[in-house]
Design an enzyme around this catalytic site. Structure first.
Site, mmCIF file in Angstrom:
data_model
loop_
_atom_site.group_PDB
_atom_site.id
_atom_site.type_symbol
_atom_site.label_atom_id
_atom_site.label_comp_id
_atom_site.label_asym_id
_atom_site.label_seq_id
_atom_site.Cartn_x
_atom_site.Cartn_y
_atom_site.Cartn_z
ATOM 1 N N CYS A 116 -20.898 31.731 -5.670
ATOM 2 C CA CYS A 116 -22.096 31.892 -4.926
ATOM 3 C C CYS A 116 -22.190 31.177 -3.552
ATOM 4 O O CYS A 116 -23.145 31.626 -2.818
ATOM 5 C CB CYS A 116 -23.310 31.165 -5.744
ATOM 6 S SG CYS A 116 -23.271 31.746 -7.583
ATOM 7 N N HIS A 256 -29.734 30.378 -1.905
ATOM 8 C CA HIS A 256 -28.878 31.199 -2.945
ATOM 9 C C HIS A 256 -30.069 31.682 -4.023
ATOM 10 O O HIS A 256 -30.782 30.845 -4.612
ATOM 11 C CB HIS A 256 -27.919 30.515 -3.544
ATOM 12 C CG HIS A 256 -27.324 31.454 -4.676
ATOM 13 N ND1 HIS A 256 -27.202 32.757 -4.758
ATOM 14 C CD2 HIS A 256 -26.882 30.966 -5.855
ATOM 15 C CE1 HIS A 256 -26.658 32.858 -5.815
ATOM 16 N NE2 HIS A 256 -26.566 31.964 -6.673
ATOM 17 N N ASN A 286 -29.416 38.039 -9.197
ATOM 18 C CA ASN A 286 -28.617 37.006 -8.550
ATOM 19 C C ASN A 286 -27.385 38.001 -8.363
ATOM 20 O O ASN A 286 -26.586 38.173 -9.444
ATOM 21 C CB ASN A 286 -28.479 35.904 -9.565
ATOM 22 C CG ASN A 286 -27.284 34.926 -9.287
ATOM 23 O OD1 ASN A 286 -26.665 35.207 -8.262
ATOM 24 N ND2 ASN A 286 -27.112 33.628 -9.791
#
Length: 329
Positions: A116, A256, A286
């Site tokens: 991520c 994020h 996501n």
């Protein structure tokens, strides 16, 4: 001859698949009550690729948009960095194919596996290359996570999406532009919190291997939440300090997009006005490393970035690895 003192973000781009998957479809499959996903994650929909789509094609569309906006000759791009956890193949890397698709004949190319936080690491490396070599770099983050979802694991099945985002990092002689504050971190004690168990050299693919061994699993969602908030908050505080800035001087906060509760908690810890947070999770879910450049491109499209703005980017994910970057525009 002027000295290259910094870098600048010269172009932004993104690409998402056409297929929009609403929460209702997943809630029905998992036997969840209506509204369950949005209440816990902030996600309303996500984009998934169709059969036959590839990571390199998705990434190329985002890269194409960023290059076109930057207006930099493709022959001048000296390096292509692709942050991804879902390359087209384990070998070879996907970045050379990406550069080929984009006609970047003079570019080196390499994949970066930073989960991520991969985009932040790629952006940091790009900034260093531009400062050292005085040549522009294309940074793309892309993932096709829909093919790694374990539908039997509710905690992760509701989250993940497919997307690509890109930026062109170009030379600048303005020290107030580019990366003005950086803090990167890792914590290997959380190495097994988010994993795809098989496929690496320690546990190669084998005939008869269970499906869950090659799909993403999250061992402890609550632990991931706590440690992600802590890492993102700490790194962001340090990056702001390195930039000599306070939270009120942040123009836009681009976290994020893991879970709305995570980045809202980080925003609160940093004492940043919530109205400054760029939010794309509601519509796009996501997509791991792709969420920050996707958010940058969407935010720039909605309200073009202006000279003098200061952006705060932060992420944390599998590994555990994380970081934060302050960008001057």
């Amino acid at each position: 001859m002027s000295t290259i003192r910094s870098s600048r973000l010269a172009g932004f781009g993104h690409s998402v698949p056409a297929r929009r998957v609403d929460n209702a479809e997943i809630e029905t499959q998992l036997g969840l009550e209506p509204g369950w996903i949005e209440r816990r994650t902030g996600i309303r929909a996500r984009r998934w690729v169709e059969a036959g789509d590839t990571l390199s094609r998705l990434a190329a569309k985002a890269g194409e948009a960023a290059l076109n906006e930057a207006g930099i000759s493709r022959g001048d791009i000296a390096l292509t960095l692709l942050a991804t956890s879902t390359p087209d193949h384990l070998l070879p890397p996907s970045a050379p194919l990406l550069a080929h698709r984009l006609g970047l004949a003079n570019s080196g190319a390499i994949d970066l596996a930073g989960a991520c936080s991969g985009f932040l690491y790629a952006l940091t490396l790009a900034d260093g290359f531009v400062r050292a070599q005085g040549k522009p770099v294309l940074v793309v983050a892309a993932n096709i996570l829909s093919r790694r979802i374990n539908p039997a694991e509710r905690a992760s099945a509701v989250l993940f999406a497919d997307a690509a985002g890109a930026v062109v990092v170009a030379p600048s002689n303005d020290s107030d532009r580019g990366l003005v504050g950086v803090d990167l971190a890792s914590d290997g004690s959380g190495y097994d919190l988010i994993t795809i168990p098989a496929g690496g050299s320690s546990r190669p693919f084998a005939p008869g291997m269970a499906a869950e061994d090659v799909l993403m699993t999250m061992r402890d969602g609550r632990e991931v939440f706590v440690r992600a908030v802590e890492m993102m908050s700490t790194c962001a505080t340090r990056a702001l300090a390195a930039a000599g800035l306070g939270p009120t001087e942040v123009s836009r906060f681009v976290p994020h997009q893991a879970n709305v509760r995570i980045f809202d908690a980080v925003c609160g810890n940093l004492d940043i006005d919530p109205s400054k947070t760029v939010r794309t999770i509601e519509e796009y879910g996501n997509s791991s490393a792709a969420t920050i450049p996707l958010s940058l491109s969407l935010a720039h499209r909605a309200k073009p970035f202006a000279a003098g703005e200061k952006l705060l980017l932060t992420a944390a994910g599998a590994g555990l690895s994380g970081g934060a970057v302050v960008v001057g525009l």
